[in-house]
Design a protein around this motif. Structure first.
Motif, short mmCIF file in Angstrom:
data_model
loop_
_atom_site.label_atom_id
_atom_site.label_comp_id
_atom_site.label_asym_id
_atom_site.label_seq_id
_atom_site.Cartn_x
_atom_site.Cartn_y
_atom_site.Cartn_z
N SER A 79 -5.86 8.72 -9.35
CA SER A 79 -4.83 9.76 -9.44
C SER A 79 -4.16 10.02 -8.09
O SER A 79 -3.05 10.53 -8.04
CB SER A 79 -5.42 11.05 -10.00
OG SER A 79 -6.42 11.55 -9.13
N GLU A 80 -4.82 9.65 -7.01
CA GLU A 80 -4.26 9.88 -5.66
C GLU A 80 -3.42 8.69 -5.19
O GLU A 80 -2.77 8.78 -4.16
CB GLU A 80 -5.39 10.14 -4.67
CG GLU A 80 -6.31 11.30 -5.05
CD GLU A 80 -5.58 12.63 -5.10
OE1 GLU A 80 -4.77 12.90 -4.20
OE2 GLU A 80 -5.85 13.40 -6.04
N ALA A 81 -3.45 7.59 -5.92
CA ALA A 81 -2.73 6.38 -5.48
C ALA A 81 -1.23 6.62 -5.31
O ALA A 81 -0.60 6.00 -4.46
CB ALA A 81 -2.97 5.24 -6.48
N GLN A 82 -0.69 7.52 -6.08
CA GLN A 82 0.74 7.80 -5.97
C GLN A 82 1.13 8.40 -4.62
O GLN A 82 2.29 8.36 -4.23
CB GLN A 82 1.16 8.75 -7.09
CG GLN A 82 0.49 10.13 -6.98
CD GLN A 82 0.83 11.04 -8.14
OE1 GLN A 82 1.87 10.86 -8.75
NE2 GLN A 82 -0.04 11.98 -8.44
N PHE A 83 0.15 8.92 -3.89
CA PHE A 83 0.44 9.55 -2.61
C PHE A 83 0.29 8.60 -1.42
O PHE A 83 0.54 8.98 -0.29
CB PHE A 83 -0.46 10.77 -2.39
CG PHE A 83 -0.28 11.82 -3.46
CD1 PHE A 83 0.92 12.50 -3.59
CD2 PHE A 83 -1.30 12.09 -4.36
CE1 PHE A 83 1.09 13.45 -4.58
CE2 PHE A 83 -1.14 13.04 -5.35
CZ PHE A 83 0.06 13.72 -5.47
N ILE A 84 -0.13 7.38 -1.70
CA ILE A 84 -0.28 6.40 -0.63
C ILE A 84 1.11 5.93 -0.22
O ILE A 84 1.87 5.42 -1.04
CB ILE A 84 -1.15 5.22 -1.08
CG1 ILE A 84 -2.55 5.71 -1.47
CG2 ILE A 84 -1.24 4.17 0.03
CD1 ILE A 84 -3.42 4.64 -2.10
N THR A 85 1.43 6.10 1.05
CA THR A 85 2.77 5.74 1.53
C THR A 85 2.81 4.35 2.14
O THR A 85 3.86 3.73 2.18
CB THR A 85 3.26 6.77 2.57
OG1 THR A 85 2.32 6.82 3.64
CG2 THR A 85 3.42 8.14 1.94
N GLN A 86 1.69 3.87 2.64
CA GLN A 86 1.64 2.56 3.26
C GLN A 86 1.51 1.49 2.17
O GLN A 86 0.62 1.57 1.33
CB GLN A 86 0.43 2.49 4.20
CG GLN A 86 0.31 1.21 4.96
CD GLN A 86 -0.90 1.24 5.89
OE1 GLN A 86 -1.79 2.08 5.76
NE2 GLN A 86 -0.94 0.32 6.83
N PRO A 87 2.39 0.49 2.16
CA PRO A 87 2.28 -0.53 1.12
C PRO A 87 1.01 -1.37 1.31
O PRO A 87 0.58 -1.62 2.44
CB PRO A 87 3.53 -1.38 1.31
CG PRO A 87 3.97 -1.13 2.70
CD PRO A 87 3.49 0.25 3.07
N PHE A 88 0.42 -1.78 0.21
CA PHE A 88 -0.80 -2.59 0.26
C PHE A 88 -0.57 -3.85 1.09
O PHE A 88 -1.46 -4.27 1.84
CB PHE A 88 -1.26 -2.95 -1.15
CG PHE A 88 -2.43 -3.88 -1.15
CD1 PHE A 88 -3.70 -3.41 -0.81
CD2 PHE A 88 -2.29 -5.23 -1.44
CE1 PHE A 88 -4.78 -4.27 -0.78
CE2 PHE A 88 -3.37 -6.08 -1.41
CZ PHE A 88 -4.63 -5.60 -1.09
N SER A 89 0.60 -4.42 1.00
CA SER A 89 0.90 -5.66 1.72
C SER A 89 0.77 -5.52 3.23
O SER A 89 0.64 -6.52 3.94
CB SER A 89 2.30 -6.16 1.36
OG SER A 89 3.27 -5.20 1.74
#
Length: 185
Positions: A79-89
């Motif tokens: 549910s917190e993934a939407q708040f991640i600003t840094q791209p996984f790449s």
């Protein structure tokens, strides 16, 4: 030329300063792009005292553990993934840079004079680190990249964390062989 002559001395100096800063920035980018800075970094890493090399090895491994934990957070069910600003790449390149620097530091440390006991201890630390990387960090990243998030979490807690703990204990033992020297004066 008449454009410059219409400027005040203060404005001319400002234009000159902007040009100098721009050229300096281009020079920095050129040095970084050619990799010339890497040779200096390697030479510095080779000449650092052992206690500094040991501390840096641990710092980089800790960063890699944190990167793996961050990778696990990209699970869309989180549910917190939407708040991640840094791209996984952006995580994998940082991991690769850390691993390359770690290899340089380990090579520099290994090239320094060591007692037989220290050689054995360092060999174990290096083996523990390799397990941490291969069975832990890389495996977690591979699982996340293939969207196997449950496997990634399992690998993090069952493989990566225990191997990191073994590595940490080995680093602590190495630190005891090379206490930080207090500056004289």
């Amino acid at each position: 030329m008449s454009l410059i002559s219409n400027l005040s001395v203060k404005q001319r100096l400002l234009v000159l300063l902007i040009i100098i800063v721009g050229l300096a920035g281009i020079g920095v980018l050129a040095v970084q792009g050619t990799g010339a800075g890497n040779a200096t970094d390697t030479a510095v890493a080779d000449r650092q005292p052992p206690h500094v090399q040991i501390a840096r090895m641990f710092d980089l491994a800790s960063q890699n553990r944190t990167l793996a934990l961050s990778a696990v957070q990209y699970d869309p069910r989180n549910s917190e993934a939407q708040f991640i600003t840094q791209p996984f790449s952006s995580l994998r390149p940082q991991l690769d840079r850390n691993l390359a620097e770690l290899d340089r530091i380990k090579q520099g440390y290994q090239a320094s004079p060591m007692s037989e006991n220290e050689q054995r201890l360092f060999a174990q630390v290096a083996a523990d680190h390799q397990t941490f990387v291969d069975s832990g960090v890389i495996a977690v990243f591979d699982a996340v990249e293939n969207e196997r998030f449950d496997e990634a979490k399992h690998l993090f807690y069952r493989e990566l964390d225990p191997s990191f703990e073994r590595f940490r204990l080995g680093i602590e033992s190495l630190k005891k062989l090379h206490p930080e020297v207090a500056p004289q004066g």
